[in-house]
Design a protein around this motif. Structure first.
Motif, PDB file in Angstrom:
ATOM      1  N   VAL A  57       0.866  -1.183   0.000  1.00 45.44           N
ATOM      2  CA  VAL A  57       0.000   0.000   0.000  1.00 45.44           C
ATOM      3  C   VAL A  57       0.898   1.226   0.000  1.00 45.44           C
ATOM      4  O   VAL A  57       1.719   1.403   0.909  1.00 45.44           O
ATOM      5  N   VAL A  58       0.752   2.070  -0.995  1.00 47.74           N
ATOM      6  CA  VAL A  58       1.590   3.255  -1.121  1.00 47.74           C
ATOM      7  C   VAL A  58       1.083   4.361  -0.214  1.00 47.74           C
ATOM      8  O   VAL A  58      -0.123   4.637  -0.155  1.00 47.74           O
ATOM      9  N   VAL A  59       2.000   4.995   0.484  1.00 47.22           N
ATOM     10  CA  VAL A  59       1.697   6.163   1.304  1.00 47.22           C
ATOM     11  C   VAL A  59       2.652   7.263   0.888  1.00 47.22           C
ATOM     12  O   VAL A  59       3.868   7.069   0.867  1.00 47.22           O
ATOM     13  N   GLU A  60       2.116   8.414   0.534  1.00 49.80           N
ATOM     14  CA  GLU A  60       2.943   9.542   0.112  1.00 49.80           C
ATOM     15  C   GLU A  60       2.676  10.725   1.022  1.00 49.80           C
ATOM     16  O   GLU A  60       1.534  11.106   1.249  1.00 49.80           O
ATOM     17  N   LYS A  61       3.748  11.288   1.548  1.00 45.97           N
ATOM     18  CA  LYS A  61       3.620  12.449   2.410  1.00 45.97           C
ATOM     19  C   LYS A  61       4.917  13.218   2.352  1.00 45.97           C
ATOM     20  O   LYS A  61       5.993  12.647   2.540  1.00 45.97           O
ATOM     21  N   GLY A  62       4.832  14.512   2.098  1.00 46.23           N
ATOM     22  CA  GLY A  62       6.047  15.299   1.961  1.00 46.23           C
ATOM     23  C   GLY A  62       6.875  14.773   0.797  1.00 46.23           C
ATOM     24  O   GLY A  62       6.345  14.378  -0.239  1.00 46.23           O
TER      25      GLY A  62
END
Length: 269
Positions: A57-62
């Motif tokens: 599961v991809v999580v993108e932040k900053g």
């Protein structure tokens, strides 16, 4: 007490926020496996790889992209690696899969490189597959697996592998135990750590390569770092608290050149 830079705050926050359900339960010493950090030439290509083939599961932040998998994270930094995983101390990392042959067939149909297929150290069908940027992955079949794919081991190759295993066992208070025919391994919750001689006389340090570093989550990280300092271990980046993120971190390098990140706080997000 030091305060981490804004950039590092963002990076750590990006990793920490989604990780609560992914990290394994810590052992009696408050330690669990955290992550591997990859340098990749194209983050989008790797996002698709780890989602489509490994169920991540991809999580993108900053500025950072992380992929959540059972028991650990894969962090991706878009930076041309200085070399593949092979040839460095951390030669490969491995997954259990329900059906090795089916996984390999799908990988091959996509035009990606497949390495040796063989019966592994635990008597099950194994295979190596090569991902982009020289990311070298071992697969081991486990039909009883409760999920299609799960992280299983990281493999250190260095002529001084027995001494390196002893170092990890001492520093992280781990017990040495065999994994099938491999006698020189130890477990940290979420991951087996296996050690062997390999075929390279002078393997390269990991920093800058496709697999840049590995990570451990530690309860009471400040006290743990103080204990390591008392043991004579030097830190590349000393223990520090993130000012507004509730996270703590430190970086060190093992005697073979593997870069390590220690964190506290992933399990609170």
């Amino acid at each position: 007490m030091r305060v981490l830079s804004t950039t590092l705050v963002i990076v750590l926050g990006a990793l920490a926020a989604p990780a609560s359900a992914q990290l394994a339960v810590p052992n009696d010493n408050g330690i669990t496996y955290g992550h591997v950090h990859l340098n990749v030439s194209d983050v989008e290509v790797h996002k698709k790889l780890w989602v489509d083939y490994f169920g991540g599961v991809v999580v993108e932040k900053g500025p950072l992209t992380a992929v959540r998998l059972p028991n650990f994270l894969i962090a991706l930094t878009e930076q041309e690696p200085t070399g593949p995983m092979q040839g460095s101390v951390l030669d490969h990392f491995g997954f259990k899969v329900r059906d090795t042959a089916a996984f390999v067939a799908r990988w091959r149909e996509a035009g990606m490189e497949v390495g040796p297929e063989f019966i592994g150290a635990e008597g099950m069908p194994n295979a190596y597959v090569m991902g982009p940027d020289g990311v070298w992955i071992e697969l081991q079949e486990d039909p009883s697996l409760h999920v299609p794919v799960a992280g299983y081991h990281i493999h250190f190759f260095t002529p001084g592998y027995e001494e390196l295993l002893e170092w990890y066992a001492r520093v992280f208070s781990l017990k040495v135990r065999p994994r099938g025919r491999i006698q020189t391994t130890t477990d940290v919750p979420g991951m087996n750590m296996s050690f062997g001689a390999g075929q390279v006389d002078d393997p390269a340090p990991t920093r800058g390569r496709a697999l840049d570093r590995i990570g451990f989550e530690v309860d009471d990280l400040e006290a743990f770092c103080e204990r390591l300092t008392a043991m004579g271990i030097e830190f590349d980046v000393p223990y520090a608290e993130v000012e507004d993120g509730g996270l703590k971190s430190a970086f060190l390098t093992d005697p073979s050149g593997v870069y390590i990140q220690l964190t506290e706080g992933y399990d609170e997000y």
